[in-house]
Design an enzyme around this catalytic site. Structure first.
Site, short mmCIF file in Angstrom:
data_model
loop_
_atom_site.label_atom_id
_atom_site.label_comp_id
_atom_site.label_asym_id
_atom_site.label_seq_id
_atom_site.Cartn_x
_atom_site.Cartn_y
_atom_site.Cartn_z
N ASP A 195 11.31 -5.06 -2.56
CA ASP A 195 9.83 -5.40 -2.93
C ASP A 195 8.83 -5.36 -1.73
OD1 ASP A 195 7.58 -6.33 -4.06
OD2 ASP A 195 8.07 -7.98 -5.48
C1 BGC Z 1 4.84 -7.02 -5.87
C2 BGC Z 1 5.76 -6.62 -6.83
C3 BGC Z 1 4.65 -5.11 -6.89
C4 BGC Z 1 4.89 -4.36 -5.53
C5 BGC Z 1 4.44 -2.93 -5.28
C6 BGC Z 1 5.03 -7.19 -4.77
O1 BGC Z 1 3.57 -7.83 -4.24
O2 BGC Z 1 5.69 -8.24 -5.96
O3 BGC Z 1 5.63 -6.76 -8.31
O4 BGC Z 1 5.50 -3.99 -7.78
O5 BGC Z 1 3.73 -5.46 -4.48
O6 BGC Z 1 2.59 -3.85 -5.07
#
Ligand code: BGC
Length: 725
Positions: free
Chosen positions: A267
């Site tokens: 993530d």
């Molecule tokens: C989230 C993800 C997301 C990523 C990219 C993170 O804060 O947990 O689900 O895909 O950001 O934006």
């Protein structure tokens, strides 16, 4: 039929079933062999596009590239395209990126969950894939499959349900829909990212067997069904090790037992160390977020040195790269089609249909569907119903065609505080009601002051209160109440007008101290860009409600596994441990095991017609199958969701959703349904031999209207068996 057994996953070292795939993995190997180390290393990171959190344009992203969550350069000389990644749970996201761009704004994932409709999940995924491809994106960070273990989780609206089978099947169908458009889909957040509070410092603790039979099973089913090119790990730790650096989860379970052939990305802001690569992580995502969080971009700055001095084995780097290339080639990223032309009207119809199928009629004492049609004067109160409908906040937010009706900056502590907004999509329930009921007098009160709203309500024949709650990424709910005094508002309105209907827009269960004072409750979740129309269709009876709860509504938090949520309210950066002591007994399983009767059960949802279930026949042997008949015994066309539950195994009572089917029926019509269990839901996972053990003996099952309300019961003997993970 839903809930069928799945074929084993194929991939490198696994059971290869598609010759196209074996060619693609062969090619991935051949291409990787020709790469320089710099080219290899360039593939194992992604850079985040310019946005308010990372406002300075990163020179690693070439001019003219559509900005979004992630960019990975390609290797042109070898025909490897760049990866352009966009967020995805509720549409092709844009706030903060790509000024002026808009996209179809879908209903919340949990609303899709409430449809129990895998075909719709596929179509919805295909729509997402088309919209992504039309903007040049070839990776969607979609497919949130975390189980709604905790009714306060701020991100449940992005996920699908509390049940592994329902979540796994719907996520799998949606992933397949996306990938059929030559866009890679990602399932996330692997695993147990079930809370937002201090998620970067959260340690989720669970027994291995319980994990396999719940959250991991949801991922396993989604991966088997959808064959996603990528899996994203969670922010949290699992049993002490960060999910992105969790050797057991990534290397032993996902890539080992399940033979997952694709790549594992972190993530954003979840890779503190290059050593996560040794645990099995293949790509560091949004490296600037790691710099923000951990003051480093470990796969950029540290991995080359680790490769040079042998701490990162060369085979590991090759494997990381081959996995990325393999997913690109199996999904067809190297042979892209012309960007599709998107039919926004057709997509609007699809999200309207999703909302219509996912809205749940929780309570109706008979006032619906005729009440509004018979009333002369209607009071519409609160929820910014004059403007639109709510959508969740965080990385999943989507600016709809025409822009938001309003954005109110809510704010809050922590890294996500600046991005916490009340977003209103421009589908006004008030305007839609006026359109649908042109002869009625419809007055609006903003619901700001309960006494003022009561003055309007008492003059009307019916009062409809729209109640909303902002939920989203980075924040858990402190309790299940409605914010901004809305519980007091509903209380005051329902005292002033005995014919009060409540329409809820939240991503989670709601405490309803006013439950007995109102005549009907419609749960609209976050219903997407056509939500105002969908709600109106249900309220006026133009559409017969068919949504079913994908999450159990408790009477109070005391009924849930954790009346107190560990870490709630603690300062940003506080290490927190959440022990999932309920184990595999999540959601409805928990209520059954504890003997609790919830407020509204999993699977609950009323209709304007009635259904009868009959003629259940069950067979055993190596697996459990059931045949039954469902008849629409009312006077309107409608859809029933037939649910097959295990109620007892040879060693005692055990509740499991085994299969389900959504059936559309004209009045008087019947249909015979065949249901087949996924054997893993009958078995127990044995952690010693990494296999499922199906005990021989007698199994009891039931057809249910809900997890707790059973219409037919049956039993069958199963042969015992042991089968692999
Ligand atoms: C989230 C993800 C997301 C990523 C990219 C993170 O804060 O947990 O689900 O895909 O950001 O934006």
């Amino acid at each position: 039929m839903d809930g069928r057994e799945c074929s084993p996953l194929s991939g490198p070292g696994g059971v290869m079933t598609r010759s196209h795939d074996s060619d693609a993995y062969e090619r991935a190997r051949a291409v990787e062999e020709q790469m320089t180390d710099d080219e290899r290393l360039s593939l194992v990171t992604s850079v985040m596009g310019t946005n308010p959190m990372s406002p300075v344009r990163d020179e690693r992203i070439p001019e003219g590239t559509p900005m979004s969550a992630g960019y990975t350069p390609g290797v042109q000389r070898l025909g490897v395209p760049p990866l352009l990644m966009s967020d995805a749970s509720l549409g092709v996201t844009n706030p903060g990126y790509r000024e002026g761009d808009t996209a179809t704004a879908l209903p919340a994932g949990i609303c899709l969950g409430a449809t129990f409709n895998t075909r719709l999940a596929y179509t919805s995924g295909a729509m997402l894939g088309r919209e992504a491809a039309s903007r040049g994106f070839n990776v969607q960070l979609a497919g949130g499959v975390n189980l709604a273990r905790e009714v306060r989780n701020g991100r449940n609206f992005e996920y699908l349900s509390e049940d592994p089978l329902l979540s796994g099947l719907l996520a799998g169908a949606s992933v397949k829909g996306i990938q059929d458009q030559k866009v890679i889909s990602t399932v996330k957040h692997f695993s147990l990212n079930c809370n937002e509070t201090n998620r970067h410092w959260l340690d989720a603790r669970i027994e291995e067997q319980a994990h396999r039979e719940s959250d991991l099973l949801a991922f396993q089913i989604a991966i088997e069904r959808g064959r996603p090119g990528a899996v994203m790990t969670g922010y949290n730790k699992v049993n002490g090790a960060y999910a992105g650096g969790n050797h057991h989860l990534i290397t032993e379970v996902l890539k080992g037992d399940w033979k997952y052939p694709g790549w594992v990305m972190s993530d954003w802001g979840a890779t503190p160390s290059w050593e996560f690569a040794l645990a099995g992580l293949d790509q560091e995502s949004g490296v600037q977020m790691d710099r923000l969080m951990w003051k480093n971009e470990p796969f950029v700055t540290d991995l080359p040195a680790a490769l040079a001095d042998g701490r990162l084995p060369r085979e590991r780097l090759s494997d990381m790269v081959r996995r990325i290339l393999g997913s690109m080639f199996t999904t067809g990223l190297d042979t892209p089609d012309e960007p599709p032309t998107v039919d926004l009207n057709a997509h609007r119809d699809l999200v309207l249909d999703t909302a219509r199928q996912g809205i749940v009629l929780l309570k109706n004492d008979g006032i619906l569907p005729d009440g509004l049609n018979q009333a002369a004067r209607i009071a519409v109160i609160g929820g910014f119903a004059q403007l639109g409908v709510v959508t969740g906040t965080g990385s999943s937010a989507v600016t709809p065609p025409g822009g938001f009706a309003a954005v109110m900056k809510i704010g809050g502590p922590g890294i996500m505080g600046t991005a916490r907004n009340l977003y209103l999509l421009p589908s006004s329930p008030l305007a839609e009601l006026k359109k649908a009921l042109p002869d009625k007098r419809i007055d609006f009160d903003p619901g700001m002051n309960p006494a003022e709203a009561a003055l309007l309500a008492e003059k009307a024949d019916i009062a409809v209160v729209f109640a909303i709650r902002v939920e989203g990424e980075g924040f858990d709910l402190a309790d299940l109440s409605l914010p901004w005094g809305q519980d007091t508002l509903i209380d005051a309105v329902s005292r002033a007008n005995p014919n009060t209907i409540v329409v809820l827009q939240t991503g989670n269960p709601v405490a309803m101290p006013w439950l007995d004072q109102v005549r009907a409750i419609v749960h609209a979740w976050y219903p997407g860009q056509a939500g105002g129309q969908a709600v109106t269709d249900i309220l006026t009876g133009a559409v017969n409600p068919s949504g079913r709860l994908p999450i159990t509504f408790p009477h109070s938090l005391d009924q849930t596994p954790r009346p107190q949520l560990a870490g709630l309210g603690s300062d940003w950066g506080t290490a927190t441990t959440i022990a999932y002591d309920e184990g595999a007994e999540t959601g409805h399983r928990w209520y059954a095991a504890q003997g609790h009767e919830p407020l509204f059960a999993f699977g609950h949802g009323l209709s304007y017609t009635t259904f009868e279930h009959s003629e259940l026949a069950v067979t055993g042997g190596d697996n459990l199958t059931a045949t039954m008949t469902v008849t629409n015994t009312g006077s309107r066309a409608g859809a029933d969701v037939v649910q097959l539950y295990l109620t007892a195994a040879p060693d005692g009572p055990r509740l499991r959703l085994l299969a389900f089917e959504r059936v559309e029926l004209e009045p008087g019509a019947s249909q015979t349904i065949d249901l087949r269990a996924d054997r893993r839901l009958l078995a127990r996972f044995n952690t010693e031999d990494h296999a499922w053990n199906l005990a021989p003996g007698r199994y009891r099952m039931a057809i249910g209207r809900t997890a707790h309300d059973h219409t037919l019961t049956g039993e069958a003997d199963l042969d015992g068996s042991v089968f692999s993970a």
